[in-house]
Structures are given as C-alpha cells and as structure tokens.
Design a protein around this motif. Structure first.
Motif, short mmCIF file in Angstrom:
data_model
loop_
_atom_site.label_atom_id
_atom_site.label_comp_id
_atom_site.label_asym_id
_atom_site.label_seq_id
_atom_site.Cartn_x
_atom_site.Cartn_y
_atom_site.Cartn_z
N GLU A 4 0.89 -0.84 -0.39
CA GLU A 4 -0.19 0.35 0.15
C GLU A 4 1.62 1.49 -0.23
OE1 GLU A 4 -3.57 2.14 2.53
OE2 GLU A 4 -2.89 0.10 3.20
N THR A 5 0.51 2.52 -1.49
CA THR A 5 1.19 3.60 -1.12
C THR A 5 0.03 4.57 -0.89
OG1 THR A 5 1.20 3.99 -2.52
CG2 THR A 5 2.69 2.86 -2.51
N LYS A 6 0.03 5.74 -0.65
CA LYS A 6 -0.69 7.10 -0.33
C LYS A 6 -1.90 6.69 -0.71
CE LYS A 6 -1.18 11.80 -0.32
NZ LYS A 6 0.25 13.42 -0.60
N ARG A 7 -1.90 6.35 -2.63
CA ARG A 7 -2.73 6.71 -3.56
C ARG A 7 -3.01 5.13 -3.95
NH1 ARG A 7 -0.80 10.54 -7.60
NH2 ARG A 7 0.81 9.03 -7.93
N LEU A 8 -2.62 4.72 -3.89
CA LEU A 8 -1.95 3.02 -4.36
C LEU A 8 -2.52 1.87 -3.41
CD1 LEU A 8 0.22 3.64 -6.91
CD2 LEU A 8 -1.85 4.12 -7.63
N TYR A 9 -2.23 0.42 -4.24
CA TYR A 9 -2.94 -0.40 -2.85
C TYR A 9 -2.49 -1.60 -4.35
CZ TYR A 9 -7.82 -1.70 -4.18
OH TYR A 9 -8.70 -2.58 -4.74
N LEU A 10 -1.72 -2.75 -3.93
CA LEU A 10 -1.25 -3.84 -4.91
C LEU A 10 -2.00 -5.13 -4.58
CD1 LEU A 10 1.11 -1.94 -5.49
CD2 LEU A 10 2.34 -2.41 -6.46
N ARG A 11 -1.51 -5.99 -5.77
CA ARG A 11 -2.20 -7.43 -4.79
C ARG A 11 -2.28 -8.21 -6.00
NH1 ARG A 11 -5.98 -8.50 -7.69
NH2 ARG A 11 -8.62 -7.52 -8.66
N GLN A 12 -2.16 -9.44 -5.94
CA GLN A 12 -2.15 -10.68 -6.62
C GLN A 12 -3.30 -10.27 -7.79
OE1 GLN A 12 -1.55 -13.95 -5.34
NE2 GLN A 12 -0.16 -14.23 -4.12
N LEU A 13 -2.70 -10.89 -8.68
CA LEU A 13 -3.62 -10.88 -10.46
C LEU A 13 -4.41 -12.05 -10.00
CD1 LEU A 13 -1.31 -9.68 -13.18
CD2 LEU A 13 -3.18 -8.37 -12.60
N THR A 14 -5.62 -11.52 -10.56
CA THR A 14 -6.69 -12.73 -10.55
C THR A 14 -7.15 -13.14 -11.89
OG1 THR A 14 -8.95 -12.08 -10.24
CG2 THR A 14 -7.21 -13.00 -7.83
N GLN A 15 -7.83 -14.37 -12.47
CA GLN A 15 -8.59 -14.46 -13.45
C GLN A 15 -9.13 -13.46 -13.89
OE1 GLN A 15 -7.06 -16.47 -15.86
NE2 GLN A 15 -8.67 -15.60 -17.32
N ASP A 16 -10.25 -13.32 -12.77
CA ASP A 16 -11.15 -11.83 -12.85
C ASP A 16 -10.65 -10.69 -13.34
OD1 ASP A 16 -13.06 -13.69 -11.94
OD2 ASP A 16 -12.67 -12.83 -9.92
N ASP A 17 -9.28 -10.04 -13.47
CA ASP A 17 -8.52 -8.79 -13.69
C ASP A 17 -8.31 -8.96 -15.43
OD1 ASP A 17 -8.55 -7.73 -11.26
OD2 ASP A 17 -6.50 -9.15 -10.77
N PHE A 18 -8.61 -10.47 -16.03
CA PHE A 18 -8.12 -10.67 -17.16
C PHE A 18 -8.90 -9.26 -17.98
CE2 PHE A 18 -9.31 -11.67 -21.78
CZ PHE A 18 -8.29 -12.06 -21.91
N GLY A 19 -9.94 -8.72 -18.16
CA GLY A 19 -10.10 -7.94 -18.77
C GLY A 19 -9.45 -5.69 -18.82
#
Length: 170
Positions: A4-19
């Motif tokens: 997590e940063t001030k403006r962002l967060y990062l997580r693992q990609l999933t198949q739901d992120d394809f689009g």
C-alpha cells in the motif's frame, strides 16, 4: 493486499482481472516497447505467467489499484528475469495510458524496491528497459537506479537493445 502507498494498493492478479489487463496489454501505445499489442491469447499467457510466479516465488507483477475508486490502472511488481549471464530480481511496471505522467509508476516501483529489500532481503534490484523507453528509464532513475549494463533481447523476431538499471540495498 501485498503493498500500500499513499494513493495505491497492490495485490495479486486473478483471472477476474483479464479484462483490465486487456486495457493495458492490448494498447499499442502502452506496448510500444514490445513492438506489438497483445492478442487475447497473449494476455492470458501473461496472466498465467504471473499466477505461476506467485506459486513459484511468492511474487510477480501485481495489480495496481487507485485507492480513490478501486480501479485497476496498471501492474507493478517483482519478477526473476534473465539478464546478460545471470538471473536477476527485476522491478517491472506497465500502466494504462490514461494514467501516465501522474507518478503512479514511480510510487509503485518505489514500494516494490522497499518490499524487495525489506521483505525478500534482496541485496540489489534491477529494471531492464528498452533503450528507447525514456519514460520507464526516468521511473528507474527516480527510484534511485543507475545504468549498470546493456544487452540485446531477441523477442518477436527482432533484436531489442535494453539498458540494465540497478540499485543496491543501503
């Protein structure tokens, strides 16, 4: 959530992120360093590689979200990459064009550098960048990296000169 940063967060990609990945990987302007926009099959292969990296290493390119609206705007993370005569821990990043020049790549890349040093206990991290990708070079420099080498990748039937940036743990 991985980071997590001030403006962002990062997580693992999933198949739901394809689009959402298609918005990035199928944009010819975003993918100019690769010399082509990806097909659906290439996007799926890219996603599968990240899922394999999570299983193998515990890290890979992660989905980058804006906190303000939970929109997936890019990818940033750590991958093991061939580099000259070895394999190195690389910080990589790709963002939707409409989010360029807002500091998101630098913000997320800096968080990934910190993660590499503090969580993975890496001594050095790299970014391997096309010689004509000046925007990504600037991100690497803002992340405290300097050029330490160069080599040519053979990809998609072409020779592609790359610069190797690195920064050591303080």
């Amino acid at each position: 959530m991985i980071l997590e940063t001030k403006r962002l967060y990062l997580r693992q990609l999933t198949q739901d992120d394809f689009g959402s990945l298609c918005k990035i990987l199928q944009d010819k302007d975003v993918m100019y360093a690769y010399e082509h926009a990806f097909s659906d099959e290439e996007v799926q292969d890219w996603l599968n590689r990240q899922l394999e990296r999570y299983n193998q290493y515990g890290f890979g390119l992660w989905a980058v979200f804006l906190k303000e609206n939970d929109e997936l705007i890019g990818q940033c993370g750590l991958t093991m990459q061939p580099c000259i005569n070895s394999e190195v821990l690389e910080i990589g990043y790709l963002f939707q064009k409409k989010y360029w020049h807002r500091g998101y790549a630098t913000e997320s890349a800096s968080a990934c550098k910190k993660y590499a040093f503090e969580v993975l206990n890496a001594d050095e991290v790299y970014s391997i960048i096309r010689d004509n990708n000046f925007a990504s070079q600037m991100v690497a420099e803002r992340n405290g990296m300097t050029v330490c080498g160069s080599f040519t990748k053979h990809y998609y039937g072409m020779d592609m000169p790359h610069l190797v940036y690195s920064v050591k743990k303080e």
